[in-house]
Design a protein around this motif. Sequence first.
Motif, mmCIF file in Angstrom:
data_model
loop_
_atom_site.group_PDB
_atom_site.id
_atom_site.type_symbol
_atom_site.label_atom_id
_atom_site.label_comp_id
_atom_site.label_asym_id
_atom_site.label_seq_id
_atom_site.Cartn_x
_atom_site.Cartn_y
_atom_site.Cartn_z
ATOM 1 N N UNK A 95 0.937 -1.015 0.075
ATOM 2 C CA UNK A 95 -0.133 -0.050 0.092
ATOM 3 C C UNK A 95 0.749 1.385 0.080
ATOM 4 N N UNK A 96 0.324 2.273 -0.666
ATOM 5 C CA UNK A 96 1.246 3.450 -1.064
ATOM 6 C C UNK A 96 0.428 4.750 -1.607
ATOM 7 N N UNK A 97 0.958 5.720 -1.526
ATOM 8 C CA UNK A 97 0.529 6.911 -2.295
ATOM 9 C C UNK A 97 0.317 6.456 -3.971
ATOM 10 N N UNK A 98 -0.721 6.779 -4.375
ATOM 11 C CA UNK A 98 -0.917 6.730 -5.773
ATOM 12 C C UNK A 98 0.124 7.237 -6.634
ATOM 13 N N UNK A 99 0.847 8.324 -6.098
ATOM 14 C CA UNK A 99 2.012 8.896 -6.629
ATOM 15 C C UNK A 99 3.241 8.061 -6.941
ATOM 16 N N UNK A 100 3.376 7.103 -6.151
ATOM 17 C CA UNK A 100 4.466 6.143 -6.120
ATOM 18 C C UNK A 100 4.474 5.259 -7.357
ATOM 19 N N UNK A 101 3.391 5.494 -8.114
ATOM 20 C CA UNK A 101 3.706 4.777 -9.512
ATOM 21 C C UNK A 101 4.658 5.349 -10.519
ATOM 22 N N UNK A 102 4.806 6.577 -10.071
ATOM 23 C CA UNK A 102 5.886 7.285 -10.887
ATOM 24 C C UNK A 102 6.810 7.919 -10.244
ATOM 25 N N UNK A 103 6.825 8.096 -8.953
ATOM 26 C CA UNK A 103 7.715 8.788 -8.121
ATOM 27 C C UNK A 103 8.574 7.599 -7.505
ATOM 28 N N UNK A 104 10.110 7.779 -7.944
ATOM 29 C CA UNK A 104 10.827 6.783 -7.659
ATOM 30 C C UNK A 104 11.512 7.004 -5.966
ATOM 31 N N UNK A 105 10.978 8.258 -5.530
ATOM 32 C CA UNK A 105 11.546 8.472 -3.872
ATOM 33 C C UNK A 105 10.774 8.002 -2.927
ATOM 34 N N UNK A 106 9.687 7.082 -3.542
ATOM 35 C CA UNK A 106 8.721 6.579 -2.209
ATOM 36 C C UNK A 106 9.464 5.453 -1.484
ATOM 37 N N UNK A 107 9.167 5.278 -0.075
ATOM 38 C CA UNK A 107 9.377 4.182 0.558
ATOM 39 C C UNK A 107 8.667 3.304 0.493
ATOM 40 N N UNK A 108 8.970 1.940 0.755
ATOM 41 C CA UNK A 108 7.852 0.804 0.916
ATOM 42 C C UNK A 108 8.166 0.284 2.224
ATOM 43 N N UNK A 109 6.872 -0.374 2.394
ATOM 44 C CA UNK A 109 6.804 -1.042 3.764
ATOM 45 C C UNK A 109 7.206 -2.516 3.626
ATOM 46 N N UNK A 110 6.679 -3.495 4.287
ATOM 47 C CA UNK A 110 7.033 -4.850 4.472
ATOM 48 C C UNK A 110 6.048 -5.715 3.410
ATOM 49 N N UNK A 111 4.840 -5.032 3.247
ATOM 50 C CA UNK A 111 3.975 -5.798 2.261
ATOM 51 C C UNK A 111 3.275 -6.787 3.112
ATOM 52 N N UNK A 112 2.346 -7.485 2.285
ATOM 53 C CA UNK A 112 1.785 -8.689 2.858
ATOM 54 C C UNK A 112 1.751 -9.539 1.760
ATOM 55 N N UNK A 113 2.253 -10.993 1.902
ATOM 56 C CA UNK A 113 2.051 -12.041 1.145
ATOM 57 C C UNK A 113 0.671 -12.665 0.716
ATOM 58 N N UNK A 114 0.356 -12.744 -0.379
ATOM 59 C CA UNK A 114 -0.733 -13.416 -0.904
ATOM 60 C C UNK A 114 -0.134 -14.582 -1.848
ATOM 61 N N UNK A 115 -0.704 -15.712 -1.474
ATOM 62 C CA UNK A 115 -0.342 -17.034 -2.163
ATOM 63 C C UNK A 115 -1.640 -17.618 -2.591
ATOM 64 N N UNK A 116 -1.696 -17.868 -4.003
ATOM 65 C CA UNK A 116 -2.938 -18.691 -4.150
ATOM 66 C C UNK A 116 -2.540 -19.756 -4.929
ATOM 67 N N UNK A 117 -3.028 -20.955 -4.359
ATOM 68 C CA UNK A 117 -2.623 -22.264 -4.709
ATOM 69 C C UNK A 117 -3.387 -22.648 -6.179
#
Length: 118
Positions: A95-117
């Motif tokens: 999850x992040x700001x929508x502007x992170x799609x083009x802004x290379x300076x965004x910081x990213x969190x750990x995220x959450x893993x989704x695995x679909x078997x």
Amino acid sequence: QVQVVESGGGLVQAGESLRLSCAVSGIIVLLNDMAWYRQAPGKQRELVASITRGASTNYADSVKGRFTISRENAKNIVYLQMNSLKPEDTAVYYCNLATCSWDGGCSWGQGTQVTVSS
């Protein structure tokens, strides 16, 4: 400082559903365009869904009709409801700001893993 904590991922079978949550601090979700991204193994990060300050939404073609992005303004949380999951949805979701799609300076969190078997 914008900080996010993603949660709700897990291991599910194809066709099942998950709801991801993004707890946001440092900014007011209501006043910002927010987005969910994902990164699958061996692939670059991609924009999955976004929601504007005016509450309009946009989705990647691959998830359109299956995923829904929403927000709970009073709690400053952004959600991603994922239905009819497919193995190709397997990725780490961020999850992040929508502007992170083009802004290379965004910081990213750990995220959450989704695995679909399959």
